[in-house]
Design a protein around this motif. Structure first.
Motif, PDB file in Angstrom:
ATOM      1  N   LYS A   7       0.845  -1.163  -0.080  1.00 57.98           N
ATOM      2  CA  LYS A   7       0.000  -0.037  -0.216  1.00 57.98           C
ATOM      3  C   LYS A   7       0.778   1.450   0.163  1.00 57.98           C
ATOM      4  O   LYS A   7       0.662   2.182  -0.785  1.00 57.98           O
ATOM      5  CB  LYS A   7      -0.932  -0.019   1.179  1.00 57.98           C
ATOM      6  N   ASP A   8       1.785   1.497   0.902  1.00 55.03           N
ATOM      7  CA  ASP A   8       2.816   2.710   1.037  1.00 55.03           C
ATOM      8  C   ASP A   8       3.784   2.732   0.032  1.00 55.03           C
ATOM      9  O   ASP A   8       4.286   4.058  -0.079  1.00 55.03           O
ATOM     10  CB  ASP A   8       3.090   2.573   2.552  1.00 55.03           C
ATOM     11  N   ILE A   9       4.313   1.728  -0.424  1.00 59.52           N
ATOM     12  CA  ILE A   9       5.551   1.738  -1.260  1.00 59.52           C
ATOM     13  C   ILE A   9       5.305   1.149  -2.800  1.00 59.52           C
ATOM     14  O   ILE A   9       5.767   1.909  -3.665  1.00 59.52           O
ATOM     15  CB  ILE A   9       6.679   1.128  -0.560  1.00 59.52           C
ATOM     16  N   LEU A  10       4.746   0.033  -2.972  1.00 61.00           N
ATOM     17  CA  LEU A  10       4.581  -0.560  -4.027  1.00 61.00           C
ATOM     18  C   LEU A  10       3.794   0.040  -5.155  1.00 61.00           C
ATOM     19  O   LEU A  10       3.833   0.407  -6.326  1.00 61.00           O
ATOM     20  CB  LEU A  10       4.183  -2.032  -4.090  1.00 61.00           C
ATOM     21  N   VAL A  11       2.559   0.566  -4.550  1.00 63.20           N
ATOM     22  CA  VAL A  11       1.389   1.101  -5.302  1.00 63.20           C
ATOM     23  C   VAL A  11       1.912   2.571  -5.963  1.00 63.20           C
ATOM     24  O   VAL A  11       2.051   2.661  -7.062  1.00 63.20           O
ATOM     25  CB  VAL A  11       0.296   1.275  -4.373  1.00 63.20           C
ATOM     26  N   HIS A  32       5.402   2.471 -14.432  1.00 66.50           N
ATOM     27  CA  HIS A  32       4.690   2.874 -15.558  1.00 66.50           C
ATOM     28  C   HIS A  32       5.571   3.967 -16.461  1.00 66.50           C
ATOM     29  O   HIS A  32       5.645   3.851 -17.734  1.00 66.50           O
ATOM     30  CB  HIS A  32       3.262   2.733 -15.505  1.00 66.50           C
ATOM     31  N   GLN A  33       5.501   5.135 -15.807  1.00 64.24           N
ATOM     32  CA  GLN A  33       6.119   6.107 -16.474  1.00 64.24           C
ATOM     33  C   GLN A  33       7.673   5.848 -16.944  1.00 64.24           C
ATOM     34  O   GLN A  33       7.907   6.320 -18.242  1.00 64.24           O
ATOM     35  CB  GLN A  33       6.065   7.265 -15.565  1.00 64.24           C
ATOM     36  N   ILE A  34       8.429   5.309 -16.379  1.00 68.38           N
ATOM     37  CA  ILE A  34       9.742   4.825 -16.759  1.00 68.38           C
ATOM     38  C   ILE A  34       9.797   4.076 -17.923  1.00 68.38           C
ATOM     39  O   ILE A  34      10.630   4.151 -18.510  1.00 68.38           O
ATOM     40  CB  ILE A  34      10.628   4.639 -15.597  1.00 68.38           C
ATOM     41  N   VAL A  36      -3.944  -5.633  -6.575  1.00 66.19           N
ATOM     42  CA  VAL A  36      -4.940  -6.170  -7.316  1.00 66.19           C
ATOM     43  C   VAL A  36      -5.386  -5.121  -8.486  1.00 66.19           C
ATOM     44  O   VAL A  36      -5.181  -5.379  -9.523  1.00 66.19           O
ATOM     45  CB  VAL A  36      -6.099  -6.818  -6.742  1.00 66.19           C
ATOM     46  N   PRO A  37      -5.887  -3.910  -8.103  1.00 65.24           N
ATOM     47  CA  PRO A  37      -6.182  -2.659  -9.284  1.00 65.24           C
ATOM     48  C   PRO A  37      -5.170  -2.606 -10.431  1.00 65.24           C
ATOM     49  O   PRO A  37      -5.317  -2.090 -11.465  1.00 65.24           O
ATOM     50  CB  PRO A  37      -6.669  -1.639  -8.591  1.00 65.24           C
ATOM     51  N   LEU A  38      -3.858  -2.613  -9.756  1.00 65.05           N
ATOM     52  CA  LEU A  38      -2.978  -2.157 -10.608  1.00 65.05           C
ATOM     53  C   LEU A  38      -2.209  -3.429 -11.673  1.00 65.05           C
ATOM     54  O   LEU A  38      -1.303  -3.083 -12.450  1.00 65.05           O
ATOM     55  CB  LEU A  38      -1.607  -1.697  -9.768  1.00 65.05           C
ATOM     56  N   LEU A  39      -2.826  -4.729 -11.332  1.00 64.81           N
ATOM     57  CA  LEU A  39      -1.955  -5.664 -12.010  1.00 64.81           C
ATOM     58  C   LEU A  39      -2.210  -5.664 -13.556  1.00 64.81           C
ATOM     59  O   LEU A  39      -1.304  -5.827 -14.200  1.00 64.81           O
ATOM     60  CB  LEU A  39      -2.630  -7.094 -11.445  1.00 64.81           C
TER      61      LEU A  39
END
Length: 1093
Positions: free
Chosen positions: A184-188, A195-197, A236-239
């Motif tokens: 939640k605090d780091i990976l998201v 994505h930007q990189i 899950v939403p970012l997968l």
């Protein structure tokens, strides 16, 4: 000089090339390590030392110091690491140079497991690491204090422990809250940046930036470890977005063999490999979230595997990506929606991806010529030679393609059944196998794979110069090896036709050797589905390959090795040759002709002898004699380590000797004719004696001192020595075979042997039993008392055989739980079987003292957890006590902590019916009862009638005596029942065989529950310890010894007759126990009249 400077100087000295300086500096650092601020000094030097060498030395010392003081399973209620140290460690990691970070991150892993993963005692870690990432150079500008790559390495170390389930006792473990917090605090937020990189990196075609690629790779590693077992809800939403970024990276890779990997692109390849591993994890572990992503994954994987035709041009990393792409497709195909996604591409995959990966290429030919062993490991793997460690380079694109082909071949094809009306009409006809086939879909192996492979013609002598035909057929053979599961679904004739028409003709042609080697391997792979009718053709072909000589330019080593491996696979699958002698002749004939093949041939020979049983037994004495001649040629003349040829030879000889002895003993029971057994033993004994004399006695004769020969193959040598003793028929044979001399060397060797962790078959114990038996028959020289040396040496006898054995038994009892039963059985035999004279009584006392010391020391270690090791240890101490009561009692009381009382109380516990595993045989109970009776008598003789131990001991004696007679009655009844049930055994076996077909496969949920229960038992300390599982049903060997001279009825009755007023009067014993006892000892009823009045 201040402490920090002194430590820095000492660290510099540890880098010296002078061993003395390094040792002195290390000892000084060990003294400094007692200081409370020592880890802070090391951390300070790691971050700001004089030079890189000093920094790395400080970091390395800190790593070892931290492991020693923080790691471990001892639970603690408070943190072992201060907040100050953790904060300083994190700052050092974020600022140090890469070489130092690489070591410091190991320190961090130890701390983070203890302080964050297991106990969650570092609540500031996640917020601090998030802040560091947000304010690092690649994210917030070059002038920032922290290094982004370093921060990501810290994150990588932080999530790595979560790649595995942490709570083994929970069958369905939830996501750990620490991992949810990290996600939640780091990976998201990090995935948004990722994505930007990725978009920026993919926008710069033809160039790569090392720092950017490194960032992408580490983020992918972090995600892989995060989702390998768990799926944090925040991810899950970012997968979908993350997976499409990975797909973009994979599309950017080149597989045409034209790109030379440089640093940045090499990192891109590693990121691609990690991406595919993430896909495999999502498909196999997290289907719920990956189903909708599978179409894009399949499309990406298909785009990669089409380059399999370029495998020979690709570097290892690119080929590994190809391999993983095949794996992704296999995993998808094995899922529910997989068939719908992959089946439209079956033809394309087979023609354009799988088969091109299977055909022979330039790299194969080069490897065959330059590194045949590597070629075999990659292309013709078998169980003959174990590969140490995990070798990723062996996971080739070809292997993954074969695996995918196997999955495709067992996939269901389209329905080929008839319509409802047709089915109704056909029901009027005879129902049979034809209707069953019509009503079920055919497999893709039958519909597509085999027709495709049949297009490629089998090479012939006329077409042998045509390389493409050879290369393609190599691919066909590789494909056949992947069809095992498919062929198991077919009738046996299906596989027979395939082998007869497409494999065996190769052995009749002078074709390319790689084809024959691959055909060998295929026969081994298909061993479980070959029909018996073609055994003669299969073995004839393999024997031809096994004996194939090298040609002028090409080595046939892989051909011979693969043939040996195939034969072993056939034998392991109960597929014997029609005749054993030709096989034996070929194997024996080749041993010694090629050093690199000897190991394989010895393993093959052992398998042949084990599988052949009585069919081979008649040839074993001749085989052994021939092998001894070959092994003798390689035996070093001096006290040098043995070469591999000799070690492998000894192992094979041991297997053959054991198998032959077992087979011939069974034949003797059936035919009651010992002529073959005696003559065979004589031949084997002479051969083994010659070999062991050369191995042990000759080097010692040439040596000026008493240096022992190498302890190589001591377990196998013990088997050989036992065979020599089994061949003895008289005292003259003992002298002829030099048995006493060999036994003396062997006893000295085992006394100093410490290789139990490497040994499974403890043949040395069988040898000990045979030594004692032989001494009982013929009286061996130097067995109990060693030989007196010639003057002018002091008149002190050398070590005897039994002293060497005693040292070995004591060490085995103390050190190796798996040896406890055998060792304790030998203790009883060594003390009570040999006849000790008045002059040798001291040897007996010394043995009893050593054995008692060892067994009771071991018992102290396990007494808190009653289990299966209690019984052998207590029985062994009882044997020692019967032999020398005063000596044993003094040893048990030596430490002044009530050892004698502890032993007696434990005897009472183990003799009770409730103890598990309890005393199971009459001999075990009798030994305990006699020991208890002796203890009672000793207590009374010493005037300890008021001692509280006396009634406890007498109660145990009554229990053991009653139990002895109950077991005696049960064994008589069981013997009668066994005779009645003999006729029913065959029916029972048939029922068991039938039930095998109905055996249900364990579900995932059942598997997880079972392992959770096992883990819980381990955690609670109720797990069976090492060696216990196989030993629970073992019994002490009391066939020979002192027990025959004891009549328990006489012993107990005599004791009561002399001492009943003291033992019974004014003492209360359980009435039900007295009733049980008197039932079997009616003559003692008079002593217990007041219980029945």
């Amino acid at each position: 000089m201040e402490v920090a400077a002194q430590i820095g100087q000492l660290l510099n000295e540890t880098l010296s090339s002078d061993c003395g300086s390094v040792r002195t500096a290390s000892e000084a650092l060990d003294r400094f390590s007692q200081l409370p601020d020592f880890p802070y000094y090391l951390l300070s030097i790691s971050a700001g030392g004089e030079n890189q060498g000093q920094k790395i030395a400080a970091a390395t010392y800190l790593k070892n110091f931290t492991r020693k003081n923080v790691e471990g399973d001892v639970p603690s209620s408070t943190s072992k690491v201060s907040k100050q140290f953790k904060d300083q460690l994190l700052r050092a990691l974020l600022q140090s140079e890469p070489a130092v970070v690489k070591v410091l991150v190991e320190v961090f892993r130890v701390v983070v497991v203890a302080e964050f993963v297991k106990q969650n005692w570092w609540p500031e870690l996640v917020p601090d690491l998030r802040s560091a990432l947000e304010n690092s150079n690649l994210i917030n500008g070059a002038n920032c204090q922290w290094n982004t790559i370093n921060a990501l390495r810290v994150l990588h170390a932080l999530v790595r422990p979560f790649q595995y389930f942490l709570e083994a006792t929970v069958s369905k473990e939830p996501v750990p809250p620490q991992l949810e917090l990290i996600a939640k605090d780091i990976l998201v937020p990090l995935l948004t940046l990722f994505h930007q990189i990725v978009q920026q990196a993919l926008g710069t075609h033809g160039s790569t930036d090392v720092e950017t690629e490194n960032l992408l790779l580490i983020v992918c590693k972090c995600m892989y470890f995060t989702v390998r077992s768990h799926m944090p809800s925040a991810l899950v939403p970012l997968l979908p977005s993350f997976c499409h970024d990975l797909i973009g990276i994979l599309y950017s890779l080149s597989f045409d063999g034209l790109v030379t990997p440089e640093n940045g692109y090499l990192l891109r390849l590693k990121t691609g490999k990690r991406s595919l591993r993430i896909f495999c994890t999502l498909i196999t572990r997290h289907r719920k979230y990956s189903d909708k992503l599978m179409p894009d994954m399949i499309k990406c994987a298909l785009n990669i595997v089409k380059y399999s035709k370029n495998t020979s041009k690709l570097d290892f990393l690119s080929e590994r990506i190809l391999s993983l792409s095949f794996d992704v497709i296999s995993h998808v195909l094995e899922t529910g929606p997989g068939w719908r996604l992959v089946s439209p591409h079956f033809s394309y995959l087979l023609d354009s991806a799988i088969f091109p990966a299977l055909v022979m290429n330039e790299k194969d030919i080069s490897e065959w010529e330059e590194d045949a062993d590597e070629y075999i490991r990659k292309n013709l793997p078998s169980d003959l030679e174990e590969i140490s460690g995990w070798r990723e380079d062996l996971f080739t694109a070809r292997k993954s393609a074969i695996n995918l082909l196997g999955v495709i071949s067992v996939s269901k094809g389209p329905q080929t059944g008839t319509s409802t009306n047709a089915s109704s009409a056909s029901s009027k006809r005879k129902k049979g196998e034809r209707n069953k086939r019509n009503n079920h879909p055919s497999l893709i192996g039958e519909l597509l794979v085999l027709p495709f492979l049949s297009k490629f013609p089998i090479p012939s002598d006329a077409t042998s110069p045509q390389t493409k035909i050879m290369n393609d057929y190599f691919g066909v053979l590789m494909a056949y090896a992947g069809l095992l599961d498919f062929l198991k679904e077919q009738e046996p004739t299906y596989a027979a036709t395939l082998v007869q028409s497409r494999l065996l003709p190769l052995y009749k042609l002078s074709v390319c050797q790689p084809l024959v080697a691959t055909a060998n391997w295929v026969l081994g792979e298909l061993a479980s589905c070959l029909p018996e009718g073609m055994s003669a053709d299969v073995y004839s072909s393999l024997l031809k390959a096994l004996a194939m000589p090298n040609s002028r330019d090409i080595s046939c080593y892989p051909v011979r090795v693969s043939a040996a491996a195939a034969i072993v696979a056939l034998l392991d699958n109960d597929y014997p040759p029609p005749e054993w002698l030709p096989l034996l002749q070929v194997v024996i004939g080749r041993i010694g002709s090629n050093e690199e093949e000897n190991s394989i041939l010895f393993q093959l020979l052992s398998s042949v002898v084990e599988s052949g049983n009585e069919n081979v037994a008649v040839h074993v004495p001749y085989i052994i004699s021939s092998l001894v001649v070959e092994i003798s040629k390689c035996m070093p003349p001096d006290l040098e380590p043995w070469p591999q040829m000799v070690e492998n030879g000894f192992s094979a000889l041991a297997v053959m000797a054991q198998t032959w002895e077992s087979d011939m003993s069974e034949e003797l029971e059936e035919n009651e004719s010992s002529e073959n057994l005696v003559s065979g033993r004589a031949t084997i004994g002479r051969a083994f004696s010659t070999l062991l004399q050369q191995a042990w006695l000759s080097p010692m004769h040439r040596s000026e001192d008493d240096t022992l020969p190498p302890s190589s193959c001591l377990d196998s040598a013990s088997t050989l020595l036992r065979s020599i003793m089994l061949s003895v028929t008289g005292s003259n044979v003992i002298l002829e075979l030099k048995v006493p001399e060999l036994l003396l060397v062997w006893a000295d060797l085992i006394a100093d042997w410490h290789a139990w962790e490497e040994s499974e078959d403890m043949s040395v114990f069988e040898c000990i039993k045979e030594v004692v038996s032989l001494h009982s028959k013929f009286g061996l020289k130097n067995f109990i008392v060693g030989q007196m040396p010639s003057p002018p040496a002091p008149p002190v006898p050398k070590h005897s055989v039994i002293e060497g054995i005693g040292t070995f038994i004591s060490e085995a009892t103390l050190q190796y739980p798996s040896a406890t039963w055998r060792a304790c059985s030998c203790i009883h035999m060594l003390l009570h079987v040999p006849s000790y004279s008045f002059e040798t009584a001291s040897v007996k006392q010394s043995l009893a003292a050593a054995f008692c010391q060892a067994t009771f020391s071991r018992f102290r270690e396990v007494k808190s957890k009653p289990g299966s090791l209690w019984k052998p240890l207590l029985l062994a101490i009882s044997s020692c006590y019967l032999c020398c009561p005063e000596v044993v009692e003094s040893i048990l009381e030596k430490d002044g902590d009530g050892g004698f009382e502890t032993w007696v109380s434990a005897l009472g516990l183990v003799s009770a019916n409730s103890f598990k595993p309890g005393l199971s045989t009459e001999s075990e109970i009798k030994l305990i009862a006699v020991a208890l009776a002796t203890v009672v008598e000793q207590l009374l003789i010493l005037g300890k009638s008021s001692d509280a131990l006396l009634p406890e001991c007498f109660t145990s004696l009554l229990e053991a005596s009653a139990r002895f007679n109950e077991v005696e009655e049960e064994s008589d009844e069981d013997g009668e029942e066994d005779i009645d049930d003999e006729d029913d055994d065959g029916e029972i076996e048939e029922d068991d065989e039938d039930s095998d077909d109905d055996e249900r496969e364990e579900t995932e949920e059942e598997f997880l529950n079972r392992y959770a229960e096992a883990a819980l038992a381990l955690e609670n300390g109720s797990v069976i310890e090492e060696g216990d599982i196989e030993d629970e049903d073992q019994e002490m060997d009391f066939e020979k010894g002192c027990l025959e001279e004891f009549d328990l009825q006489v012993v107990v009755t005599s004791l009561l007759d002399r001492y009943h007023p003291i033992i019974i009067e004014r003492r209360a014993y359980p009435p039900e126990l007295i009733s049980r006892f008197v039932k079997f000892f009616p003559q003692c009823r008079k002593f217990f009249q007041h219980y029945f009045s």
